[in-house]
Design an enzyme around this catalytic site. Structure first.
Site, PDB file in Angstrom:
ATOM      1  N   GLN A 128      -0.726   1.764   3.147  1.00  0.00           N
ATOM      2  CA  GLN A 128       0.193   1.491   2.038  1.00  0.00           C
ATOM      3  C   GLN A 128      -0.503   0.789   0.868  1.00  0.00           C
ATOM      4  OE1 GLN A 128       3.427  -0.240   4.744  1.00  0.00           O
ATOM      5  NE2 GLN A 128       4.609   0.821   3.179  1.00  0.00           N
ATOM      6  N   HIS A 186       3.464   4.172  10.540  1.00  0.00           N
ATOM      7  CA  HIS A 186       2.648   4.381   9.330  1.00  0.00           C
ATOM      8  C   HIS A 186       1.204   4.749   9.699  1.00  0.00           C
ATOM      9  CE1 HIS A 186       5.120   3.611   5.868  1.00  0.00           C
ATOM     10  NE2 HIS A 186       5.529   2.439   6.301  1.00  0.00           N
ATOM     11  N   HIS A 244       7.914   0.489  13.169  1.00  0.00           N
ATOM     12  CA  HIS A 244       7.888   1.087  11.824  1.00  0.00           C
ATOM     13  C   HIS A 244       6.448   1.104  11.283  1.00  0.00           C
ATOM     14  CE1 HIS A 244       9.662   1.552   7.602  1.00  0.00           C
ATOM     15  NE2 HIS A 244       8.396   1.244   7.369  1.00  0.00           N
ATOM     16  N   GLU A 245       5.759  -0.022  11.426  1.00  0.00           N
ATOM     17  CA  GLU A 245       4.383  -0.106  10.904  1.00  0.00           C
ATOM     18  C   GLU A 245       3.426   0.757  11.719  1.00  0.00           C
ATOM     19  OE1 GLU A 245       4.180  -1.268   8.070  1.00  0.00           O
ATOM     20  OE2 GLU A 245       6.102  -2.290   8.073  1.00  0.00           O
ATOM     21  N   GLY A 295       6.697  -6.167   6.588  1.00  0.00           N
ATOM     22  CA  GLY A 295       5.545  -5.559   7.231  1.00  0.00           C
ATOM     23  C   GLY A 295       4.840  -4.642   6.251  1.00  0.00           C
ATOM     24  N   CYS A 334      11.483   0.791   3.277  1.00  0.00           N
ATOM     25  CA  CYS A 334      10.023   0.870   3.287  1.00  0.00           C
ATOM     26  C   CYS A 334       9.498   0.670   1.868  1.00  0.00           C
ATOM     27  CB  CYS A 334       9.600   2.237   3.813  1.00  0.00           C
ATOM     28  SG  CYS A 334       7.825   2.470   3.880  1.00  0.00           S
ATOM     29  N   LEU A 335       8.447  -0.131   1.723  1.00  0.00           N
ATOM     30  CA  LEU A 335       7.898  -0.387   0.386  1.00  0.00           C
ATOM     31  C   LEU A 335       7.318   0.885  -0.237  1.00  0.00           C
ATOM     32  CD1 LEU A 335       6.147  -3.859   0.857  1.00  0.00           C
ATOM     33  CD2 LEU A 335       8.434  -3.370  -0.014  1.00  0.00           C
TER      34      LEU A 335
HETATM   35 ZN    ZN Z   1       7.153   1.369   5.688  1.00  0.00          ZN
END
Ligand code: ZN
Length: 184
Positions: free
Chosen positions: A51, A142, A138-139, A46, A96-97
């Site tokens: 991001q 963000h 999670h997204e 995701g 997480c990226l």
């Molecule tokens: Zn993340």
């Protein structure tokens, strides 16, 4: 399509609440396709628009690389809202990226109902459970400026401080392009 640099923990844009998307123009379409390329290049499931340095209220999900989810289609979420959450919660390890190499066990509602728009601005209601519920929450976080690490207990957060500072200062190796410090 291009691979965009990923914003990291410490970048201010990741603490901002995303802005509502009013129309899908060519720029938005390009953003979405670049997000997919960026996410796949980094082996993510995701990715939220902040991001990659955009304040648009958009995130994408692709679970097709996950065992048991091979047939799942990539999904685009525009202006998403969580409208219902299950009382039952589950604990799963997340990563997480924007916070590379850090993982944490996070408790979240096991199922959620989400209302969002797809890339053609059709309104969709999704009832998600299991991994999909986990990823969309999670997204969604963000887009509210929240990291999964914010949901860890104080003691664990304290232990992570040094590692987070290293990420903020780009003092670790990255497996994918990341933004320069303080650009976002
Ligand atoms: Zn993340």
């Amino acid at each position: 399509m291009s691979i965009l640099p990923v914003t990291l923990y410490g970048d201010k844009i990741l603490r901002k609440k995303a802005k509502k998307v009013e129309k899908i123009d060519n720029e938005t379409i390009k953003l979405i396709s670049d997000m997919f390329e960026t996410m796949r290049n980094a082996d993510g499931m995701g990715l939220a628009a902040n991001q990659v340095g955009s304040e648009a209220s958009i995130f994408i999900v692709d679970l097709s690389k996950v065992q048991g989810y091979e047939k799942t289609k990539p999904m685009v979420f525009v202006n998403p809202k969580i409208t219902e959450q299950s009382v039952e919660e589950s604990v799963t390890e997340e990563g997480c990226l924007s916070i590379p190499d850090i993982r944490g066990k996070i408790k979240r509602p096991e199922a959620v109902k989400m209302v969002y728009y797809d890339a053609e601005l059709n309104e969709i209601t999704l009832e998600a459970d299991d991994l999909l519920a986990r990823v969309v929450q999670h997204e969604y976080d963000h887009l509210q400026g929240i990291f999964f690490t914010d949901r860890l207990d104080d003691e664990t957060q304290c232990k992570l401080k040094k590692s987070l500072l290293k990420i903020k200062n780009r003092k670790i190796e990255f497996d994918y392009p990341v933004t320069p410090k303080d650009k976002y």
